[in-house]
Design an enzyme around this catalytic site. Structure first.
Site, mmCIF file in Angstrom:
data_model
loop_
_atom_site.group_PDB
_atom_site.id
_atom_site.type_symbol
_atom_site.label_atom_id
_atom_site.label_comp_id
_atom_site.label_asym_id
_atom_site.label_seq_id
_atom_site.Cartn_x
_atom_site.Cartn_y
_atom_site.Cartn_z
ATOM 1 N N SER A 4 58.409 21.163 2.687
ATOM 2 C CA SER A 4 57.267 21.616 3.663
ATOM 3 C C SER A 4 57.449 20.802 4.922
ATOM 4 O O SER A 4 57.478 19.451 4.679
ATOM 5 C CB SER A 4 56.011 21.328 2.925
ATOM 6 O OG SER A 4 55.060 22.180 3.868
ATOM 7 N N GLU A 5 57.700 21.297 5.985
ATOM 8 C CA GLU A 5 58.061 20.365 7.219
ATOM 9 C C GLU A 5 56.889 19.446 7.646
ATOM 10 O O GLU A 5 56.969 18.707 8.520
ATOM 11 C CB GLU A 5 58.700 21.318 8.072
ATOM 12 C CG GLU A 5 57.722 22.330 8.999
ATOM 13 C CD GLU A 5 58.172 23.600 8.387
ATOM 14 O OE1 GLU A 5 58.627 23.911 6.880
ATOM 15 O OE2 GLU A 5 58.046 24.483 8.922
#
Lengths: 218, 234
Positions: free
Chosen positions: A45-46
Site C-alpha cells: 500500500s503506497e
C-alpha cells in the site's frame, strides 16, 4: 461478459507465488479476494505498508491503519511499515513485482490516462504516475467502453496522460489483451460468451488477432 | 532542551501570512489535527500548503480552505473535498498537483540537503512541462526541486523532550520526511515522555530535526472510509 468481480478473478491468475503486488483503487482492490489460498503474496500500500490484511471486524477499526484508498484495514503478521519516500523508493527501484491499476484510456502503444478530465474532474494523480513510470509489469483493470459507449482502447489517448509506453496487459469485461511492443492490442482471451466480433466493435485501437482466441478459464 | 511547548497555539504562534507550510498525514490519517485547529483559530492567510491531500470539507486542511486561509495547495490527490473543488474551478485557489512519490521525494531531498532529485514519474505528461529532463542509462528522468518550507507540521504517536519521534502504523506516511524538511519543524504527539524513555534504536525521526514538540489532547482521529467485515463470514 464479466462483472467487476470476474475481472478481478481473472487478474488474480496473473499473480505468482512470492510476488509483491501493488493494487490500485477500484476493481484492482477486489483482486486481493481471489489470490489463491496458500500462495505467498505481499500486498503493498503506497501510504507505507507491505502486508495489507482484510478489513477489520466491526468495532476493531484503527484510524491509524488504512490503505491507499483510505479504507480501514488490518495488518498481517510479517508486515512492515515505512514512510512515503521509502514506499515510492521501492516502487521506483522495481522491487514491486506487479502493479494493477484502473484507467480511463489506454492507447495501443501502452500509454495510460487515468487522472484528469479537463474542465470536469481534477482529483490528482496520487501515486499512479510514479507507479506507471517505474513498474515493469503493469496490468490495467477497466471497462472496455466508457459510460457513453466509447472505446477506452484507443489509437492514442485523448485525456491527459498518466504515463507513456508502460501498460503491458489489459483485462476488461470482454477480453484479455496484451499491448505489443510494436504497438497494437493483441487479443489473448475472450470473456465467457463474448465473440471476437463484439471485441472488435468495442476496440477503437488496432486489434491484433492471430489465431483462434480461447475463452477465459476463470 | 527547550523544545517542549505547552500548546498548539504556542507552537504555531509565529506562523505568518504568506508562509509555506508542510502538513503531514495521508488523508485524515496521521494528520496534525491540533496544529490545524490552532491555525484555523489564528486565522493566518495566504498560506501555501504542501500536503498529500487537502482534507475533507469539515476536517483537516478542509477547515483552513473553508476560511480561505490557503492561497496555494501542493498535493497529489484532492478528490475528497467539494469546497476545494469549488475554489479550484472558480480560480480562487491555486493548485499544483504532484505525483505522490515525487511529493515525498521532494520533502526527502530537503531533509537530506539535496537541491533536486531525478525521477521518471511524469515523463511524457503535463507534469513534465517546463522541467529539465536528463537521460540516464537510456531512460528519461525529470529534475524535481527540493521543497522549501518555512514550517513543517507533523503528527507522531510518541515523542520525547529531545524531540525524538516514533510513529504508529500507517499514520507514519509523510510525517517523517516532512519532519526532516522544514526550516522549523513542529511535532504534535499523543504521548510526550522524558528523554531516555524511547529506546534510541526505535527512534524514527531524530530530535535534531524537531524544533518544537507538544502533547495534543483528545485526538479525534477521524476515519475517512470505515470498512469492516462481519465476524460470521470471517
Amino acid at each position: 461478459m464479466l462483472d467487476k468481480e470476474g475481472i478481478a478473478k481473472r487478474i488474480a491468475k496473473e499473480i505468482k507465488d512470492g510476488y509483491y503486488v501493488n493494487l490500485g483503487i477500484g476493481i484492482p482492490t477486489l483482486v486481493a479476494n481471489y489470490i489463491p489460498k496458500g500462495m505467498d503474496v505481499v500486498l503493498q500500500s503506497e501510504n507505507g505498508l507491505l502486508g495489507i490484511g482484510p478489513f477489520p471486524f466491526e468495532g476493531e477499526e484503527d484510524p491509524d491503519t488504512i490503505n491507499a484508498g483510505k479504507q480501514t484495514i488490518t495488518i498481517l503478521p510479517g508486515s512492515a511499515i515505512f514512510d512515503s519516500a521509502m514506499s515510492f523508493g521501492m516502487i521506483r527501484a522495481k522491487k514491486v513485482n506487479l502493479t494493477i491499476l484502473g484507467a480511463m484510456e489506454v492507447s495501443e502503444n501502452g500509454d495510460i490516462a487515468s487522472w484528469k478530465i479537463p474542465g470536469k474532474m481534477v482529483k490528482g494523480m496520487g501515486g499512479a504516475m510514479d507507479l506507471v513510470a517505474s513498474a515493469e509489469n503493469i496490468i490495467v483493470a477497466m471497462q472496455h467502453v466508457n459510460k457513453a459507449g466509447e472505446s477506452k482502447l484507443l489509437p492514442e489517448c485523448t485525456l491527459p496522460l498518466t504515463g507513456i509506453n508502460c501498460v503491458k496487459k489489459i483485462v476488461t469485461e470482454l477480453a484479455v489483451l496484451q499491448v505489443l511492443p510494436e504497438g497494437g492490442f493483441k487479443l489473448l482471451e475472450r470473456a465467457p460468451g463474448v465473440s471476437v466480433e463484439e471485441i472488435e466493435a468495442a476496440t477503437a485501437g488496432k486489434l491484433v488477432i492471430e489465431s483462434d482466441v480461447p475463452e477465459m478459464a476463470i | 532542551m527547550l523544545k517542549v511547548v505547552s500548546s498548539a497555539d504556542e507552537a504555531v504562534h509565529d506562523i505568518q501570512d504568506g508562509m509555506t507550510l508542510m502538513l503531514g498525514g495521508f488523508g485524515l490519517c496521521g494528520l496534525p489535527e491540533k496544529c490545524i485547529a490552532a491555525l484555523v483559530k489564528k486565522g493566518v492567510k495566504n498560506l501555501t500548503c504542501i500536503s498529500n491531500n487537502a482534507g475533507v470539507d469539515d476536517f483537516g486542511i478542509g477547515l483552513m480552505l473553508k476560511q480561505r486561509q490557503v492561497k496555494k495547495m501542493i498535493s497529489s490527490y484532492v478528490g475528497e473535498n467539494a469546497e476545494f473543488e469549488r475554489q479550484l474551478l472558480s480560480g480562487e485557489l491555486e493548485v499544483e498537483l504532484v505525483p505522490q512519490g515525487t511529493l515525498a521525494t521532494r520533502c526527502m531531498a530537503a531533509g537530506y540537503g539535496m537541491p533536486a532529485v531525478f525521477t521518471p514519474a511524469g515523463i511524457g505528461t503535463e507534469v513534465a512541462v517546463g522541467k529539465e529532463i536528463r537521460n540516464f542509462n537510456g531512460k528519461d528522468y525529470l529534475m524535481e526541486m527540493a521543497f522549501d518550507a518555512d514550517f513543517a507540521i507533523v503528527k507522531a504517536w510518541k515523542g520525547d523532550t529531545m524531540g525524538n519521534l516514533v510513529y504508529r502504523s500507517t499514520a507514519r506516511n509523510f510525517n517523517p520526511v516532512m519532519a526532516m524538511a522544514g526550516k522549523v519543524t513542529i511535532a504534535e504527539v499523543e504521548e510526550l515522555v522524558e528523554a531516555g524513555e524511547i529506546d534510541p534504536d526505535h527512534v524514527h525521526t531524530p530530535g535534531i530535526y524537531v524544533h518544537r514538540i507538544f502533547k495534543g489532547e483528545n485526538y479525534e482521529k477521524r476515519i475517512e472510509q470505515r470498512t469492516v467485515r462481519k465476524k460470521d463470514n470471517a
